[in-house]
Design a protein around this motif. Structure first.
Motif, short mmCIF file in Angstrom:
data_model
loop_
_atom_site.label_atom_id
_atom_site.label_comp_id
_atom_site.label_asym_id
_atom_site.label_seq_id
_atom_site.Cartn_x
_atom_site.Cartn_y
_atom_site.Cartn_z
N LEU A 16 46.99 43.56 37.34
CA LEU A 16 45.61 43.10 37.50
C LEU A 16 45.50 41.60 37.27
N TRP A 17 46.33 41.04 36.37
CA TRP A 17 46.34 39.58 36.22
C TRP A 17 46.65 38.91 37.54
N GLY A 18 47.54 39.53 38.31
CA GLY A 18 47.96 38.94 39.57
C GLY A 18 46.91 38.94 40.66
N THR A 19 45.80 39.67 40.44
CA THR A 19 44.74 39.74 41.46
C THR A 19 43.73 38.62 41.35
N ILE A 20 43.92 37.70 40.41
CA ILE A 20 42.91 36.69 40.14
C ILE A 20 42.56 35.86 41.38
N GLY A 21 43.56 35.63 42.24
CA GLY A 21 43.32 34.82 43.43
C GLY A 21 42.26 35.39 44.35
N LEU A 22 42.15 36.72 44.40
CA LEU A 22 41.14 37.35 45.25
C LEU A 22 39.74 36.90 44.88
N PHE A 23 39.47 36.78 43.59
CA PHE A 23 38.14 36.41 43.11
C PHE A 23 37.94 34.89 43.17
N VAL A 24 38.97 34.15 42.83
CA VAL A 24 38.87 32.68 42.82
C VAL A 24 38.65 32.15 44.23
N GLU A 25 39.39 32.66 45.20
CA GLU A 25 39.26 32.17 46.57
C GLU A 25 37.85 32.43 47.12
N TYR A 26 37.27 33.60 46.79
CA TYR A 26 35.91 33.86 47.25
C TYR A 26 34.93 32.87 46.63
N LEU A 27 35.07 32.60 45.35
CA LEU A 27 34.15 31.68 44.68
C LEU A 27 34.28 30.28 45.25
#
Length: 301
Positions: A16-27
Motif C-alpha cells: 500500500l505504501w507503493g500506491t502513493i503515486g496514484l493519489f499524488v499524480e491526481y492531486l
C-alpha cells in the motif's frame, strides 16, 4: 496470529505504501503543487491517526514534553521535507525514478549511524553502500555513458528525499526505546501538520480542496498509503522479526515501479532496470545485518 498471516499483513502494508503515486499524480492534475500535496498528506493523516488512537488506544497519545524536539525532528525535518522532495521528483521525472532514489535512505542511515551511534561499517554494509551508489547512477542514466536526460533538480531532489527519509530513523532512535512506534508516527504527523496548516498554502485553495473528487483522493492519500499501510505493517511486524519485515518491505518500490510503468507510462531501459535491482539488493543486504542489531523497523512514510 499465524506467521503466514503476519507475513501477509506486512506485505500488504508495504504494498500500500507503493500506491502513493496514484493519489499524488491526481492531486497534481487537480492543480496542487508538491508542497501543497505534502500539506494534504500531513494534515489528513494526522487527523486520522489521532482519531483512531483517541477512540481505541488513548494511552498511545501520552508523551513527555521533553521528547517533543525529537518528534519535531521526525515530523518536520524528516516527514515534511522527505515528502516534498519525493513528490517533487514524481513531478519533475517519474514515480519509478522517485522511488529508486528514495531508497538511498539506507545509505544515509548507515553513514549517520556510524557517525552518531558508532555502529560498525561491516563488509556487508560497505557492499550495500556500493550497490546503492552504482545502482542510482544506472537508474538516472549517469552510467554507463555519463549521459542523462534527468534534470539536476530531479536527481538532487531524489537524493535529498533519501537523506530526509533516513533522518526519521536517526531522530526516532532517540525515542524508540521509550515509545511505541505508532506513538512516534502519530506525533511525527501531528508536528508535521502543525507546520503545514499555516505554511502549506491550502487556505488559498480551499475551494479546490473541498471539491468531492479532490476530497476523495485527499482522504485516500491519508488512509491507503499512510494510515492503513502503517497499521497493517505494524500488525505484521509484531509477530515477525524486524529484519524479515525490512526485507518484505522492499515490495514497496516494486509496486511503485509497476504502477509507474503500467499506469503512468514510465519507461525503464536495461541499464535502469539493473540499477533498480542493485538498489533493491542493497536494501536486502542492510536488512540482513539487523538480525543482530536493535533498530527501528524500516517504516516508509
Amino acid at each position: 496470529m499465524t506467521r503466514s498471516k503476519a507475513y501477509l499483513l506486512t506485505l500488504l502494508g508495504a504494498s500500500l505504501w507503493g500506491t502513493i503515486g496514484l493519489f499524488v499524480e491526481y492531486l497534481y492534475q487537480a492543480g496542487f503543487t508538491p508542497w501543497e500535496t505534502v500539506a494534504i498528506r500531513a494534515v489528513f493523516s494526522a487527523v486520522f491517526i489521532v482519531f483512531i488512537l483517541a477512540v481505541k488506544f488513548p494511552g498511545y497519545l501520552k508523551i513527555k514534553m521533553k521528547d517533543l524536539p525529537f518528534f519535531m525532528g521526525t515530523g518536520i525535518v524528516s516527514i515534511v521535507f522527505f515528502n516534498y522532495c519525493y513528490f517533487l521528483v514524481i513531478q519533475e521525472a517519474s514515480l519509478s525514478l522517485a522511488v529508486v532514489l528514495l531508497y538511498t535512505g539506507p545509505l544515509f542511515v548507515t553513514v549517520l549511524s556510524r557517525l552518531l551511534f558508532k555502529e560498525w561499517l561491516t563488509p556487508r554494509k560497505l557492499l550495500a553502500l556500493g550497490f546503492t551508489i552504482i545502482g542510482c547512477a544506472f537508474a538516472v542514466g549517469l552510467l554507463p555513458g555519463f549521459q542523462t536526460t534527468v534534470t539536476t533538480l530531479a536527481i538532487a531532489g531524489g537524493v535529498a528525499s533519501g537523506f530526509f527519509y533516513a533522518l526519521y530513523s536517526i531522530f526516532g532512535k532517540y525515542v524508540s526505546r521509550t515509545y511505541h512506534s505508532i506513538t512516534i508516527t502519530a506525533y511525527s504527523f501531528i508536528c508535521a501538520s502543525l507546520l503545514m496548516i499555516p505554511a502549506g498554502g491550502l487556505a488559498a485553495k480551499s475551494s479546490l480542496l473541498f471539491q468531492p473528487q479532490v476530497l476523495l483522493f485527499a482522504f485516500g492519500l491519508a488512509i491507503v498509503p499512510t494510515v492503513l499501510a502503517y497499521i497493517l505493517y505494524t500488525l505484521g511486524l509484531t509477530h515477525i522479526e524486524s529484519s524479515r519485515a525490512s526485507i518484505l518491505s522492499t515490495i514497496e518500490p516494486v509496486v511503485a515501479i509497476i504502477i509507474g510503468v503500467a499506469v503512468f507510462g514510465d519507461r525503464l531501459d536495461g541499464w535502469q532496470t539493473l540499477g533498480v535491482l542493485l538498489v533493491l539488493s542493497s536494501v536486502l543486504l542492510v536488512a540482513e545485518t539487523k538480525k543482530t542489531n536493535t533498530a527501528l523497523p524500516a517504516d516508509s512514510l
